[in-house]
Design an enzyme around this catalytic site. Structure first.
Site, PDB file in Angstrom:
ATOM      1  N   LYS A  67       3.492  -4.595   0.857  1.00 13.50           N
ATOM      2  CA  LYS A  67       2.500  -4.028   1.779  1.00 13.50           C
ATOM      3  C   LYS A  67       1.127  -4.151   1.148  1.00 13.50           C
ATOM      4  CE  LYS A  67       1.783   0.425   2.208  1.00 13.50           C
ATOM      5  NZ  LYS A  67       2.050   1.830   2.521  1.00 13.50           N
ATOM      6  N   ARG A 111       7.187   6.073   7.077  1.00 11.94           N
ATOM      7  CA  ARG A 111       7.982   6.121   5.837  1.00 11.94           C
ATOM      8  C   ARG A 111       7.527   7.263   4.931  1.00 11.94           C
ATOM      9  NH1 ARG A 111       4.088   5.744   1.663  1.00 11.94           N
ATOM     10  NH2 ARG A 111       3.691   3.619   0.993  1.00 11.94           N
TER      11      ARG A 111
END
Length: 327
Positions: A67, A111
């Site tokens: 990410k 998340r």
């Protein structure tokens, strides 16, 4: 073919329940030593910074995800652009092929909230009538949705330095979730009544002190994700049972970092990582009176877990746009 998944599609595909299950399995694999610790890289330049979080995880096959997020605090004023933007790139770790590129903002919110819910599942008291959300921005919504998947509270308190924001969040959440959500201006009173506390702010100086917290409280400290952010009094951390998502990372950028600098704690004083709790290698809550702080800095392991779950559902439901990088 590589799949492109937009933010709107991620939000449709990755429900809180799906994300919690995926992230819990990822922490279990880490706790059992089946996957390597995730990595992190931060670089500053000009008016902003870039952060990379990456990790490996095994599901139906081995995966790797990275990410990449940018953080430019002046974007809103100067360019009418978001402060934080980014993407998650998911790879097949068996052959190195890029499988998907997806928006990182929805992934990050979901998340992060999933880790809070998992920690609360194992570490919060079974009966939690009241919870407090500190910081009523976008992350608060994800946190509350995820928390309600593992604990059913009769009342939620909402606190924010911006009273209008807290009021709007409380009204919207009450209407959407059909639960009593009350804005609070007295932080100490809200803390005294709450068994679960979630801090998801951008604070750079702690605002929750040792004296404010009642015995038995579970605190998920979410906001401190770099070395300049802080939400929890170092004296409170020293008095509590501390569980981290990744201890090395929390020592560098979490609330634990500030406790170590202040001299109230050492790395060895950390009770466990969340993966060790989930895997059953370390104990969960020991007594009803125990104060437990979960120092949640956010890891690449959570990102790869959420990305795999999103990708799998996108294939199943035929969502997303396909393209070939080599074309």
């Amino acid at each position: 073919m590589t799949l492109v998944v937009s933010r709107a599609d991620v939000e449709k595909l990755l429900t809180p329940e799906v994300c919690i299950a995926a992230v819990e399995d990822a922490f279990r694999q880490l706790g059992e030593g089946k996957v390597p610790p995730p990595g992190i890289l931060g670089m500053h330049g000009g008016d902003g910074s870039f952060h990379v979080k990456a990790g490996f995880l095994t599901a139906d096959r081995p995966y790797f995800a990275a990410k990449i997020n940018s953080n430019f605090p002046q974007n809103a004023q100067r360019h009418a652009l978001p402060t934080i933007t980014g993407a998650v790139i998911l790879f097949d770790a068996a052959n190195g092929q890029p499988l998907a590129i997806m928006d990182s903002m929805a992934i990050t919110a979901l998340r992060t909230a999933a880790a809070t819910a998992i920690a609360a599942k194992y570490l919060a008291a079974e009966q939690c009538e009241v919870a407090l959300i500190c910081g009523c921005g976008a992350q608060a919504w994800a946190q509350l949705h995820a928390l309600l998947c593992v604990r059913r509270m009769g009342r939620i308190y909402a606190y924010d330095q911006d009273r209008k924001r807290a009021g709007a969040f409380a009204a919207d959440a009450s209407r959407e979730l059909q639960i009593e959500v009350m804005p609070m201006t007295d932080l100490a009173a809200a803390l005294a009544a709450s068994a679960i506390v979630v801090t998801c702010t951008t604070a750079r100086r702690y605002f929750i002190t040792r004296e404010m917290v009642r015995p038995g409280t579970f605190i998920a400290a979410v906001g401190a994700d770099h070395e300049e952010k802080q939400e929890i009094d170092p004296r409170l951390l020293a008095a509590a049972t501390v569980v981290t998502d990744l201890t090395d990372q929390a020592c560098a950028i979490g609330d634990l970092h500030h406790a170590i600098v202040a001299g109230t704690m050492t790395r060895d004083a950390v009770h466990a990582e969340l993966g060790e709790i989930v895997a059953g290698r370390k104990r969960a809550r020991a007594t009803a009176e125990e104060i437990i702080v979960f120092d949640s800095t956010g890891t690449g392991l959570q990102d790869v877990a959420a990305a795999i779950a999103t990708y799998s559902r996108a294939l199943e439901l035929r969502v997303g746009t396909r393209f070939t990088l080599a074309a």
